[in-house]
Scaffold this active site. Sequence first.
Site, PDB file in Angstrom:
ATOM      1  N   GLU A 242       0.886  -1.155   0.000  1.00  0.00           N
ATOM      2  CA  GLU A 242       0.000   0.000   0.000  1.00  0.00           C
ATOM      3  C   GLU A 242       0.926   1.208   0.000  1.00  0.00           C
ATOM      4  O   GLU A 242       1.715   1.377   0.935  1.00  0.00           O
ATOM      5  CB  GLU A 242      -0.889  -0.059   1.238  1.00  0.00           C
ATOM      6  CG  GLU A 242      -2.173   0.702   1.082  1.00  0.00           C
ATOM      7  CD  GLU A 242      -2.156   1.940   1.907  1.00  0.00           C
ATOM      8  OE1 GLU A 242      -1.806   2.994   1.346  1.00  0.00           O
ATOM      9  OE2 GLU A 242      -2.471   1.862   3.103  1.00  0.00           O
ATOM     10  N   CYS A 276      -1.443   8.901   3.342  1.00  0.00           N
ATOM     11  CA  CYS A 276      -1.371   8.619   1.910  1.00  0.00           C
ATOM     12  C   CYS A 276      -2.707   8.914   1.252  1.00  0.00           C
ATOM     13  O   CYS A 276      -2.783   9.124   0.053  1.00  0.00           O
ATOM     14  CB  CYS A 276      -0.933   7.189   1.659  1.00  0.00           C
ATOM     15  SG  CYS A 276      -2.042   6.012   2.381  1.00  0.00           S
TER      16      CYS A 276
HETATM   17  C1  UN1 Z   1      -1.715   5.831   4.916  1.00  0.00           C
HETATM   18  O1  UN1 Z   1      -1.778   7.024   5.152  1.00  0.00           O
HETATM   19  O2  UN1 Z   1      -0.610   5.269   4.820  1.00  0.00           O
HETATM   20  O3  UN1 Z   1      -8.204   6.472   5.077  1.00  0.00           O
HETATM   21  C2  UN1 Z   1      -2.898   4.963   4.730  1.00  0.00           C
HETATM   22  C3  UN1 Z   1      -7.226   6.943   5.675  1.00  0.00           C
HETATM   23  C4  UN1 Z   1      -6.197   6.009   6.210  1.00  0.00           C
HETATM   24  C5  UN1 Z   1      -4.979   6.101   5.366  1.00  0.00           C
HETATM   25  C6  UN1 Z   1      -3.952   5.121   5.745  1.00  0.00           C
HETATM   26  N1  UN1 Z   1      -6.697   4.666   6.280  1.00  0.00           N
HETATM   27  O4  UN1 Z   1      -7.069   8.142   5.808  1.00  0.00           O
END
Ligand code: UN1
Length: 483
Positions: A242, A276
């Site tokens: 991810e 992210c």
């Molecule tokens: C990340 O920032 O690495 O939906 C992923 C969201 C979080 C993001 C996680 N689950 O903002």
Amino acid sequence: APTLARIEEARAPWRGHQWQAAPLLAGDAQPEAAKDVTSPTDQSVVGTVSQCSPEDIELALALADPWDASAAERAAILNKAADLYEENFGELFAILAREAGKTIPDAVAELREAVDFLRYYAARIPSDPPAGIFSCISPWNFPLAIFTGQVSAALAAGNAVLAKPADQTPLIAHRAVQLMHEAGVPRSAMQLVPGRGSVVGAAITSDPRVNGVAFTGSTATALRIRKAMAENLQPGAPLIAETGGLNAMIVDSTALPEQAVQAVIESAFQSAGQRCSALRCLYLQDDIADNVLKMLKGAMDCLNLDDPWHLSTDSGPVIDEGARAGILAHIDKARSEGRVLKEMRAPQGGTFVAPTMIEVPGISALEEEIFGPVLHVARFKSQDLDKVISDINATGYGLTFGLHTRIDDRVQHVCDRVHAGNIYVNRNQIGAIVGSQPFGGEGLSGTGPKAGGPFYLSRFCAPDRQSSSGSWEASITELKAPS
Ligand code: UN1
């Protein structure tokens, strides 16, 4: 959720505490000398970490043993770990604030997500055999939630886990693994291997005894891991990655301005933009752009940047000096080109970056993901909507996307065309919820399957049993605007 008064009371004893992180192995570790872990808020020492020596990694690999327990036992132990996380919330919130710069709302959401992952996977223990040894490499921006999400999925499937926390956030990971052991996860199935990516990360993604890797972090690192795995691991060993995003939001002239502005502020600046999923490039339809920009500037002025320990703080520091320097270089370049639309002042002392708004002609002007509180804004004309969509898709990333409109046909039209794992309509575009909003991207944003979704666990099982179908439909979460 506990009340704020309960949070303050439970957290208070941990204000000046110092934690020690070290390898948690199935045998006796002989780690490197301890070094300080400092807070991004004021550089105070939060504790120490002893990283794995090469001998420790060898020992961890030699002693790793898939979790030999029935599905019911595994589920009970993961649920017990969730209970222990909840019982220890005061300490966990204190570590999240001091080590990772998490505000109270961020810490509440993070603990909630970690507990949700444990309970969600506990309720879905696969009947297929585990892959074997699984390496889990997690990021500093969700040092409890993503750490726990990866590890609990690998454990639910019955693997032996080697978990490498991010360099910046070993303390919370160490406490989490202690709680998992206390809940009953055997040490041979759950080992913590703190250390640098170039040493520990490289070793646990290239040793042929490893059967799979879960990784959350940058796209560049994911590509390096894929290469190392291809050269050293069995051909079927899964990489569940991810990675980054260049996430856009489109606001058209039928959107509710107040709703859009709140969604933009949260999506771009919550967690200091260090998600992210965060909004990086906002497209405003030209006839409402000036009005929305004015409102955004006003809303930015209300953001309170301060020590995340305080209840009144909206946003804390970025994770470290390196992160700050990179973000500031990007802002400086935009300033020299006369493209900064709004700047604020950052507090002194820690690695704070003030929320900043920068004008761009379009998303293709962004060369890379800027992982901080920087919002880029572009204008578009109604007849260019499809061009905007193709520019967004042309980045090659596909993580989150936001749309604000009150035209139902347009929701359908845009969502059919944008390539993104998670699409949010008339709301913010962060904060996916385990189970109801499985999270993950496509293209440069990740391999899938989505975390907290129905297809995730099968990838942690032995390769010939894995299903690869059906994991890629976008999740669309729509919040109907009042008409
Ligand atoms: C990340 O920032 O690495 O939906 C992923 C969201 C979080 C993001 C996680 N689950 O903002």
